[in-house]
Motif scaffolding. Structure first.
Motif, PDB file in Angstrom:
ATOM      1  N   PHE A 143       6.246  10.761  -5.709  1.00  0.00           N
ATOM      2  CA  PHE A 143       7.296  10.399  -4.745  1.00  0.00           C
ATOM      3  C   PHE A 143       6.908  10.901  -3.353  1.00  0.00           C
ATOM      4  O   PHE A 143       6.522  12.056  -3.175  1.00  0.00           O
ATOM      5  CB  PHE A 143       8.634  11.017  -5.153  1.00  0.00           C
ATOM      6  CG  PHE A 143       9.793  10.499  -4.355  1.00  0.00           C
ATOM      7  CD1 PHE A 143      10.467   9.357  -4.743  1.00  0.00           C
ATOM      8  CD2 PHE A 143      10.215  11.165  -3.209  1.00  0.00           C
ATOM      9  CE1 PHE A 143      11.543   8.872  -4.005  1.00  0.00           C
ATOM     10  CE2 PHE A 143      11.284  10.691  -2.465  1.00  0.00           C
ATOM     11  CZ  PHE A 143      11.952   9.534  -2.872  1.00  0.00           C
ATOM     12  N   ALA A 144       7.010   9.994  -2.394  1.00  0.00           N
ATOM     13  CA  ALA A 144       6.703  10.347  -1.009  1.00  0.00           C
ATOM     14  C   ALA A 144       7.693   9.655  -0.086  1.00  0.00           C
ATOM     15  O   ALA A 144       8.189   8.557  -0.377  1.00  0.00           O
ATOM     16  CB  ALA A 144       5.275   9.930  -0.648  1.00  0.00           C
TER      17      ALA A 144
ATOM     18  N   ALA B 193       4.089   8.570  13.496  1.00  0.00           N
ATOM     19  CA  ALA B 193       4.332   8.182  12.105  1.00  0.00           C
ATOM     20  C   ALA B 193       3.921   9.316  11.189  1.00  0.00           C
ATOM     21  O   ALA B 193       3.009  10.096  11.500  1.00  0.00           O
ATOM     22  CB  ALA B 193       3.552   6.908  11.751  1.00  0.00           C
ATOM     23  N   SER B 194       4.594   9.386  10.042  1.00  0.00           N
ATOM     24  CA  SER B 194       4.296  10.483   9.128  1.00  0.00           C
ATOM     25  C   SER B 194       4.627  10.085   7.700  1.00  0.00           C
ATOM     26  O   SER B 194       5.458   9.198   7.457  1.00  0.00           O
ATOM     27  CB  SER B 194       5.109  11.731   9.506  1.00  0.00           C
ATOM     28  OG  SER B 194       4.735  12.834   8.706  1.00  0.00           O
ATOM     29  N   ARG B 195       3.943  10.762   6.783  1.00  0.00           N
ATOM     30  CA  ARG B 195       4.195  10.563   5.351  1.00  0.00           C
ATOM     31  C   ARG B 195       4.088  11.916   4.658  1.00  0.00           C
ATOM     32  O   ARG B 195       3.150  12.688   4.904  1.00  0.00           O
ATOM     33  CB  ARG B 195       3.178   9.596   4.752  1.00  0.00           C
ATOM     34  CG  ARG B 195       3.360   9.315   3.265  1.00  0.00           C
ATOM     35  CD  ARG B 195       2.278   8.346   2.780  1.00  0.00           C
ATOM     36  NE  ARG B 195       2.477   7.954   1.399  1.00  0.00           N
ATOM     37  CZ  ARG B 195       2.046   8.631   0.339  1.00  0.00           C
ATOM     38  NH1 ARG B 195       1.394   9.777   0.526  1.00  0.00           N
ATOM     39  NH2 ARG B 195       2.259   8.185  -0.879  1.00  0.00           N
ATOM     40  N   TYR B 196       5.060  12.197   3.774  1.00  0.00           N
ATOM     41  CA  TYR B 196       5.065  13.483   3.085  1.00  0.00           C
ATOM     42  C   TYR B 196       5.249  13.254   1.591  1.00  0.00           C
ATOM     43  O   TYR B 196       6.197  12.580   1.164  1.00  0.00           O
ATOM     44  CB  TYR B 196       6.185  14.376   3.601  1.00  0.00           C
ATOM     45  CG  TYR B 196       6.133  15.776   3.039  1.00  0.00           C
ATOM     46  CD1 TYR B 196       5.233  16.709   3.554  1.00  0.00           C
ATOM     47  CD2 TYR B 196       6.953  16.157   1.975  1.00  0.00           C
ATOM     48  CE1 TYR B 196       5.167  17.991   3.023  1.00  0.00           C
ATOM     49  CE2 TYR B 196       6.895  17.432   1.437  1.00  0.00           C
ATOM     50  CZ  TYR B 196       5.991  18.343   1.966  1.00  0.00           C
ATOM     51  OH  TYR B 196       5.914  19.612   1.451  1.00  0.00           O
ATOM     52  N   GLU B 197       4.314  13.822   0.822  1.00  0.00           N
ATOM     53  CA  GLU B 197       4.380  13.699  -0.626  1.00  0.00           C
ATOM     54  C   GLU B 197       5.181  14.869  -1.201  1.00  0.00           C
ATOM     55  O   GLU B 197       4.764  16.025  -1.121  1.00  0.00           O
ATOM     56  CB  GLU B 197       2.976  13.704  -1.226  1.00  0.00           C
ATOM     57  CG  GLU B 197       2.134  12.490  -0.847  1.00  0.00           C
ATOM     58  CD  GLU B 197       0.763  12.528  -1.489  1.00  0.00           C
ATOM     59  OE1 GLU B 197       0.471  13.496  -2.230  1.00  0.00           O
ATOM     60  OE2 GLU B 197      -0.042  11.607  -1.252  1.00  0.00           O
TER      61      GLU B 197
ATOM     62  N   VAL C 154       0.854  -1.185   0.000  1.00  0.00           N
ATOM     63  CA  VAL C 154       0.000   0.000   0.000  1.00  0.00           C
ATOM     64  C   VAL C 154       0.889   1.234   0.000  1.00  0.00           C
ATOM     65  O   VAL C 154       1.428   1.636   1.019  1.00  0.00           O
ATOM     66  CB  VAL C 154      -0.904   0.010   1.245  1.00  0.00           C
ATOM     67  CG1 VAL C 154      -1.845   1.185   1.184  1.00  0.00           C
ATOM     68  CG2 VAL C 154      -1.676  -1.277   1.330  1.00  0.00           C
ATOM     69  N   THR C 155       1.060   1.835  -1.166  1.00  0.00           N
ATOM     70  CA  THR C 155       1.999   2.950  -1.297  1.00  0.00           C
ATOM     71  C   THR C 155       1.510   4.216  -0.599  1.00  0.00           C
ATOM     72  O   THR C 155       2.285   5.132  -0.368  1.00  0.00           O
ATOM     73  CB  THR C 155       2.251   3.257  -2.785  1.00  0.00           C
ATOM     74  OG1 THR C 155       1.003   3.536  -3.424  1.00  0.00           O
ATOM     75  CG2 THR C 155       2.900   2.060  -3.457  1.00  0.00           C
ATOM     76  N   GLU C 156       0.218   4.302  -0.266  1.00  0.00           N
ATOM     77  CA  GLU C 156      -0.299   5.488   0.400  1.00  0.00           C
ATOM     78  C   GLU C 156      -0.147   5.433   1.914  1.00  0.00           C
ATOM     79  O   GLU C 156      -0.511   6.378   2.607  1.00  0.00           O
ATOM     80  CB  GLU C 156      -1.780   5.678   0.063  1.00  0.00           C
ATOM     81  CG  GLU C 156      -2.060   5.976  -1.401  1.00  0.00           C
ATOM     82  CD  GLU C 156      -2.130   4.720  -2.240  1.00  0.00           C
ATOM     83  OE1 GLU C 156      -2.099   3.609  -1.649  1.00  0.00           O
ATOM     84  OE2 GLU C 156      -2.202   4.836  -3.475  1.00  0.00           O
ATOM     85  N   SER C 157       0.381   4.368   2.473  1.00  0.00           N
ATOM     86  CA  SER C 157       0.461   4.214   3.918  1.00  0.00           C
ATOM     87  C   SER C 157       1.744   4.819   4.468  1.00  0.00           C
ATOM     88  O   SER C 157       2.773   4.862   3.810  1.00  0.00           O
ATOM     89  CB  SER C 157       0.402   2.731   4.275  1.00  0.00           C
ATOM     90  OG  SER C 157       0.674   2.537   5.636  1.00  0.00           O
ATOM     91  N   SER C 158       1.698   5.285   5.720  1.00  0.00           N
ATOM     92  CA  SER C 158       2.909   5.793   6.370  1.00  0.00           C
ATOM     93  C   SER C 158       3.735   4.670   6.960  1.00  0.00           C
ATOM     94  O   SER C 158       4.819   4.906   7.495  1.00  0.00           O
ATOM     95  CB  SER C 158       2.535   6.800   7.465  1.00  0.00           C
ATOM     96  OG  SER C 158       1.721   6.185   8.437  1.00  0.00           O
ATOM     97  N   SER C 159       3.240   3.443   6.887  1.00  0.00           N
ATOM     98  CA  SER C 159       3.985   2.264   7.304  1.00  0.00           C
ATOM     99  C   SER C 159       3.924   1.234   6.192  1.00  0.00           C
ATOM    100  O   SER C 159       2.934   1.160   5.463  1.00  0.00           O
ATOM    101  CB  SER C 159       3.397   1.667   8.594  1.00  0.00           C
ATOM    102  OG  SER C 159       3.532   2.549   9.679  1.00  0.00           O
ATOM    103  N   PRO C 160       4.965   0.433   6.010  1.00  0.00           N
ATOM    104  CA  PRO C 160       4.966  -0.549   4.925  1.00  0.00           C
ATOM    105  C   PRO C 160       3.980  -1.688   5.177  1.00  0.00           C
ATOM    106  O   PRO C 160       4.010  -2.321   6.230  1.00  0.00           O
ATOM    107  CB  PRO C 160       6.412  -1.058   4.905  1.00  0.00           C
ATOM    108  CG  PRO C 160       6.932  -0.796   6.284  1.00  0.00           C
ATOM    109  CD  PRO C 160       6.234   0.435   6.759  1.00  0.00           C
TER     110      PRO C 160
END
Length: 845
Positions: free
Chosen positions: A529-530, A520-524, A50-56
């Motif tokens: 690319f994120a 946890a965090s995710r930045y596009e 799941v590429t949209e997740s902040s964890s693999p």
């Protein structure tokens, strides 16, 4: 309720971890409503990760799980998930049925398994000394039938703050089938290239509508019957008719998979009730396997009675495991912004051992001592039973969850998504003693050592050979409870930046409490690319299987001699004499960082680095003799009081660090009027011992010896990879999969463990360790749709018949088995059965 964008596992739907287990979809927020609890259960995405997740997260659907000849969930996951290991162990109590399932090279009990987002119970037993996962009672993955599953989600990140104890390495969620109106099933038959191990397997699934509001019940049944395999060879141990050093007429030892049988029935149900939903799921499974121990030579006077087994004997161990699980819950809306989920889950595992083709040598010894003029016929008639119940283990767990989740409007384009709840868990553990003959010293069952019936200069061993029975003094029942509170929050800081937090408090009645958290965090950086990352703390409470376990076993000692061994209960005289009064919580710190790169609409790449530091890891120590404990007279006295040759115990003996990287590369395109996909999944990890926690005055090698260390650091492959090619066109499909397994190198069954003099080796020296070399196994599968309702598959796993290198004359294991064993028997990531082939017919109507 409306769909919203959730990018992490932080939002849970059940109590601390019974929540919506993995959040994997991105959708639009509708104006009229504000929130929907989104779970990956049943979602269909183009990529495995799941590429949209902040964890693999790996998403593995049922089609992928069933693509190949594997009929066990553990084997199927090993072939598809990058950091999942499913090691094989041979000739070790219980290994005939259960295998340690691990993530990222850690222990089986450091991975949490959920079913439909609810905690699954653990096994009642664990691997013993000298095995991967020794002393760790994980979840038995093979107790769950493949036919009952819609998909599997694997979270490869520390998640104890969201899900509670055990989720140090990650979380595996098993999503049960919820289809209706269609009957599906299969029949599969296969064998090995050697012509043994014939296996038949069949499964059936059917879903039924309940009412007209979306209710359903889905039922799955599965059956599997497998003949055993044997890769042992003729030996030179000798017999009454054949002198030692001469090859036996037949293969007398056993080295291979056990003859086994598996039966299961699972269900999944949901029933709408006005503004709520009543749900339930559960199942029953029973597995049996007939394994074996080491062959007892005819002249082993302490173990054999030649009047019964004139040429020696191969003791057999009949294993029987039963699992029961039942979940019942209700969830619904409080209002348009808030929802609730309340549930109770019960799970139980029973594991029993019955010895066959064995004996208790002390029965005949006592009879001969009291009747010195007895005839051979009299001795045989008074040698006791040749088998019986050796004992068993019980574990059950009841978990009650209450969860509230919803949104808080903070005047921004994105609200705060909030989830909080509470959990109560009750656990019970029991050791059931065996029949008296399985453990007794003589028919009178006195604490007396009897001279062997065949050699008065040797003492006869007490109890059954291979699986020494569980004694009444070792049997016990122990219970505990725990309660937890947690809160998770998540929001979008900007359109490109997601952040989530989790905080959890948990208290165990026997091990203390802890507060842990996760950020946890995710930045596009752009649409393609994120970057993502997380930092968290975690813990794992010692299991009842660790704190309450005690038993007598048979293990290999110095010089390859089988010796009676004892595992001491936590808090008993032996560990207390060595400064270990109780088991404490394990604690962990996890850091992960990675990126997601959508190279094109056809190609995606995820790379995730991780660092997991664990303090006070619980290990099952190696066996120690009186001379090893000479520094502590109290410990020597405690050992002598057990009557065993050697003893081991659990302790929080190790601080360790595991570092690694996961790589997933997925490609999908149209090719020659068909669909082509290629997926590479790889994992590299290393575990390091940072510190050995030895109490004052206790040598570090007592707390952690080299044999244990080798299993922790080198018992699982440091490198794993799969490369899978899939092609579908019209009615035809094909799959080719390359599986790479890195090398394992452990001291158990190497000469560092056995301690044979080098002059006994034909080469002048024995190898110090037992090595299973790295290997690439290739699987192929071809499928053809005969009709809309019938599909035929034909496949070969391990096409090139790859096995570990055969034992040489410089291997201690070859020497002590008189040349019978062909391959290593521990730390086997891919087994030694070689090539297998199968045919499968699947149907749906």
């Amino acid at each position: 309720m409306t769909t919203l964008r959730l990018n992490t596992l932080a939002i849970a739907v059940g109590l601390a971890f019974s929540a919506s287990s993995v959040i994997a979809e991105e959708a639009q927020v509708q104006a009229e409503k504000n929130i929907e609890q989104i779970s990956v259960l049943g979602s269909r995405v183009s990529n495995r990760t799941v590429t949209e997740s902040s964890s693999p997260i790996d998403l593995i659907d049922a089609d992928t799980l069933n693509k190949g000849g594997f009929t066990e969930l553990g084997q199927s996951l090993q072939a598809t998930a990058p950091s999942f290991n499913f090691s094989r162990t041979q000739v070790s109590d219980g290994s005939d049925l259960f295998r340690p399932a691990t993530l990222r090279g850690l222990q089986p009990d450091q991975t949490l398994v959920l079913v439909n987002g609810k905690r699954r119970h653990n096994q009642s037993i664990f691997g013993l000394v000298g095995t991967v996962g020794a002393g760790a009672a994980g979840t038995d993955m093979n107790a769950i039938p493949l036919s009952a599953l819609k998909g599997v989600e694997v979270l490869r990140d520390g998640a104890a703050a969201q899900y509670g104890s055990d989720a140090i390495a990650g979380v595996i969620n098993l999503s049960l089938n919820d289809s209706t109106g269609i009957t599906t099933g299969y029949f599969q038959a296969g064998s090995t290239g050697e012509g043994d191990g014939d296996t038949i397997s069949l499964g059936l699934n059917r879903g039924f509508d309940l009412g007209d509001q979306g209710g359903f019940i889905n039922v799955s049944a599965e059956y599997r019957d497998a003949d055993g395999t044997n890769r042992a060879e003729r030996d030179t141990g000798g017999s009454a008719a054949v002198s030692a050093g001469t090859l036996s007429d037949t293969v007398r030892w056993g080295q291979g998979n056990s003859e086994s049988e598996f039966t299961s029935l699972f269900y999944n149900m949901s029933l709408p009730l006005d503004d709520a939903e009543l749900y339930s799921f559960g199942g029953y499974s029973e597995r049996t396997a007939l394994g074996n121990g080491f062959y007892r030579n005819f002249d082993a006077a302490s173990k054999n009675v030649t009047q019964v087994y004139s040429d020696g004997f191969l003791p057999r161990i009949y294993n029987e495991a039963q699992d029961i699980s039942l979940a019942l819950g209700i969830k619904g809306d409080i209002n348009t912004d808030w929802g609730y989920d309340v549930s109770a889950v019960y799970g139980e595992n029973q594991y029993d051992f019955t010895s066959r083709n064995t004996l208790n040598a002390s029965y005949a010894a006592e009879y001969v001592l009291n009747n010195p003029n007895a005839t051979d016929a009299d001795i045989a008639a008074n040698s006791g039973p040749n088998g019986g119940y050796s004992g068993g283990f019980r574990f059950d767990q009841t978990t009650v969850n209450a969860d509230i989740n919803g949104i808080i409007d903070i005047g921004r384009s994105e609200p705060i998504y909030l989830s909080f709840g509470a959990e109560y868990r009750k656990e019970n553990y029991q050791i059931v003693p065996g029949d008296e003959a399985s453990y007794a010293c003589g028919l009178a069952n006195q604490n007396i050592v009897y001279p062997s019936a065949n050699d008065p200069s040797t003492s006869a061993e007490c109890g059954f050979q291979a699986y020494n029975g569980l004694r009444p003094e070792a049997s016990n029942s122990q219970s505990r409870n725990s309660h937890a509170l947690y809160i998770n929050a998540e929001t979008m800081i900007t359109d490109a930046w997601n952040i989530s937090t989790a905080l959890r408090y948990e208290d165990f009645s026997d091990a203390g409490d802890d507060i842990i958290g996760k950020l946890a965090s995710r930045y596009e950086l752009n649409d393609d690319f994120a970057v993502r990352g997380a930092i968290s703390s975690g813990f794992r409470a010692p299991s009842l299987q660790q704190s309450a376990y005690t038993a007598f076993t048979t293990n290999l000692g110095d010089g390859g001699v089988l010796e009676q061994s004892f595992i001491a209960k936590a808090g008993s005289d032996l560990p207390v004499a060595l400064g270990v009064e109780s088991l404490e919580l394990e604690s962990s710190k996890n850091v992960s960082f990675g990126f997601v790169y959508d190279v094109s609409s056809e190609l995606s790449l995820t790379v995730d680095f991780y660092h997991t530091a664990i303090k006070d890891r619980i290990t099952l120590g190696n066996f120690m003799k009186a001379e090893d404990l000479a520094f502590s007279p109290a410990a020597v006295a405690a050992l002598n009081a057990t009557g065993a040759d050697q003893a081991a115990y659990f302790s929080n003996s190790v601080d360790s660090t595991t570092k690694g990287v996961d790589v997933i590369l997925s490609y999908r395109t149209d090719l020659y009027d068909g669909d082509f996909s290629a997926t590479f999944a790889g994992n590299i990890n290393r575990t390091y011992i940072d510190k050995v926690n030895a109490p004052t005055g206790v040598p570090k090698e007592i707390a952690l010896d080299d044999t244990q260390r080798s299993f922790l650091t080198n018992g699982q492959p440091g490198e794993r990879g799969t490369l899978t090619f899939d092609y579908e066109r019209d009615a035809m499909s094909a799959m080719v999969r390359f599986n790479y397994f890195g090398e394992t190198d452990v001291k158990y069954f190497g000469n560092d463990h056995i301690g044979l003099p080098d002059f006994l080796s034909p080469t002048g020296e024995f190898k110090d360790t037992s090595v299973v070399e790295s290997a690439v196994l290739v699987d192929i599968n071809f499928g053809y749709e005969l009709s809309e309702s019938l599909t035929f598959n034909l496949g070969i796993d391990n096409v090139f018949d790859v096995t570990p290198d055969e034992l040489g004359k410089d291997e201690a294991l070859d020497f002590i088995t008189n040349g019978a064993f062909k391959y290593p028997v521990r730390a086997l990531p891919y087994g030694f059965d070689g090539m297998t082939y199968y045919a499968k017919v699947s149907f749906s109507f």
